[in-house]
Design a protein around this motif. Structure first.
Motif, PDB file in Angstrom:
ATOM      1  N   GLU A   1       0.986  -1.313  -0.183  1.00 43.47           N
ATOM      2  CA  GLU A   1       0.007   0.081   0.002  1.00 43.47           C
ATOM      3  C   GLU A   1       0.840   1.417  -0.045  1.00 43.47           C
ATOM      4  OE1 GLU A   1      -3.231   2.250   2.930  1.00 43.47           O
ATOM      5  OE2 GLU A   1      -3.123   0.038   2.845  1.00 43.47           O
ATOM      6  N   SER A   2       1.931   1.274   0.909  1.00 43.37           N
ATOM      7  CA  SER A   2       2.828   2.445   0.899  1.00 43.37           C
ATOM      8  C   SER A   2       3.566   2.612  -0.430  1.00 43.37           C
ATOM      9  CB  SER A   2       3.797   2.280   1.883  1.00 43.37           C
ATOM     10  OG  SER A   2       4.507   1.215   1.814  1.00 43.37           O
ATOM     11  N   SER A   3       3.991   1.819  -1.194  1.00 42.39           N
ATOM     12  CA  SER A   3       4.589   1.821  -2.405  1.00 42.39           C
ATOM     13  C   SER A   3       3.471   2.443  -3.422  1.00 42.39           C
ATOM     14  CB  SER A   3       5.215   0.455  -2.815  1.00 42.39           C
ATOM     15  OG  SER A   3       5.758   0.517  -4.211  1.00 42.39           O
ATOM     16  N   SER A   4       2.294   1.911  -3.427  1.00 42.87           N
ATOM     17  CA  SER A   4       1.321   2.366  -4.422  1.00 42.87           C
ATOM     18  C   SER A   4       1.165   3.839  -4.135  1.00 42.87           C
ATOM     19  CB  SER A   4       0.035   1.571  -4.410  1.00 42.87           C
ATOM     20  OG  SER A   4       0.245   0.114  -4.581  1.00 42.87           O
ATOM     21  N   ARG A   5       1.058   4.235  -3.000  1.00 37.60           N
ATOM     22  CA  ARG A   5       0.711   5.621  -2.363  1.00 37.60           C
ATOM     23  C   ARG A   5       1.981   6.610  -2.862  1.00 37.60           C
ATOM     24  NH1 ARG A   5      -2.839   9.448  -1.395  1.00 37.60           N
ATOM     25  NH2 ARG A   5      -2.314  10.678   0.418  1.00 37.60           N
ATOM     26  N   ILE A   6       3.053   6.038  -2.656  1.00 40.17           N
ATOM     27  CA  ILE A   6       4.393   6.994  -3.091  1.00 40.17           C
ATOM     28  C   ILE A   6       4.302   7.070  -4.641  1.00 40.17           C
ATOM     29  CG2 ILE A   6       6.782   6.804  -3.312  1.00 40.17           C
ATOM     30  CD1 ILE A   6       6.914   5.480  -0.470  1.00 40.17           C
ATOM     31  N   ARG A   7       4.157   6.112  -5.550  1.00 40.89           N
ATOM     32  CA  ARG A   7       4.112   6.347  -6.936  1.00 40.89           C
ATOM     33  C   ARG A   7       2.894   7.236  -7.320  1.00 40.89           C
ATOM     34  NH1 ARG A   7       7.013   2.211  -9.992  1.00 40.89           N
ATOM     35  NH2 ARG A   7       7.750   0.824  -8.640  1.00 40.89           N
ATOM     36  N   SER A   8       1.860   7.059  -6.788  1.00 46.19           N
ATOM     37  CA  SER A   8       0.718   7.998  -6.744  1.00 46.19           C
ATOM     38  C   SER A   8       1.233   9.547  -6.640  1.00 46.19           C
ATOM     39  CB  SER A   8      -0.542   7.680  -5.977  1.00 46.19           C
ATOM     40  OG  SER A   8      -1.453   8.601  -6.321  1.00 46.19           O
ATOM     41  N   LEU A   9       1.589   9.511  -5.530  1.00 40.58           N
ATOM     42  CA  LEU A   9       1.917  11.171  -5.056  1.00 40.58           C
ATOM     43  C   LEU A   9       3.179  11.568  -5.891  1.00 40.58           C
ATOM     44  CD1 LEU A   9       1.951  10.510  -1.145  1.00 40.58           C
ATOM     45  CD2 LEU A   9       0.285  11.875  -2.553  1.00 40.58           C
TER      46      LEU A   9
END
Length: 102
Positions: free
Chosen positions: A41-49
């Motif tokens: 989840e954190s990796s997905s969030r980082i890519r999105s940001l």
């Protein structure tokens, strides 16, 4: 000039499975017969940001400082006609977006 730019919330990360031509023929293939990728989840969030930050306009710091100095000196001139026109445009836009009552 719009000062308040809001970033929309990111869409949920999509995880997909794709079956290859040779899926299921090798002994190391997953039980479902397809390849899969799972991101935390954190990796997905980082890519999105990161993608959102790449599209953000950079503020002109020099212009901001010159306006601050003009305000402090009392030399900042406000064009009332421009302010009125933009206020009317903003009001029209807000009314256009408002849901209509039936």
């Amino acid at each position: 000039m719009k000062i308040d730019k809001r970033i929309t919330p990111p869409a949920a990360a999509k995880v997909s499975s794709t079956k290859g031509k040779g899926a299921g023929k090798t002994p190391s293939a997953p039980a479902g017969g397809g390849d899969s990728l799972t991101l935390t989840e954190s990796s997905s969030r980082i890519r999105s940001l990161e993608s959102q930050l790449a599209s953000v306009d950079v503020t002109d710091a020099g212009k901001v400082e010159s306006v601050k100095a003009a305000l402090a000196n009392g030399t900042f001139a406000v064009d009332a006609e421009v302010v009125a026109d933009r206020l009317i445009d903003h009001t029209k836009e807000t009314l256009r977006k408002r849901p209509r009552k039936k």
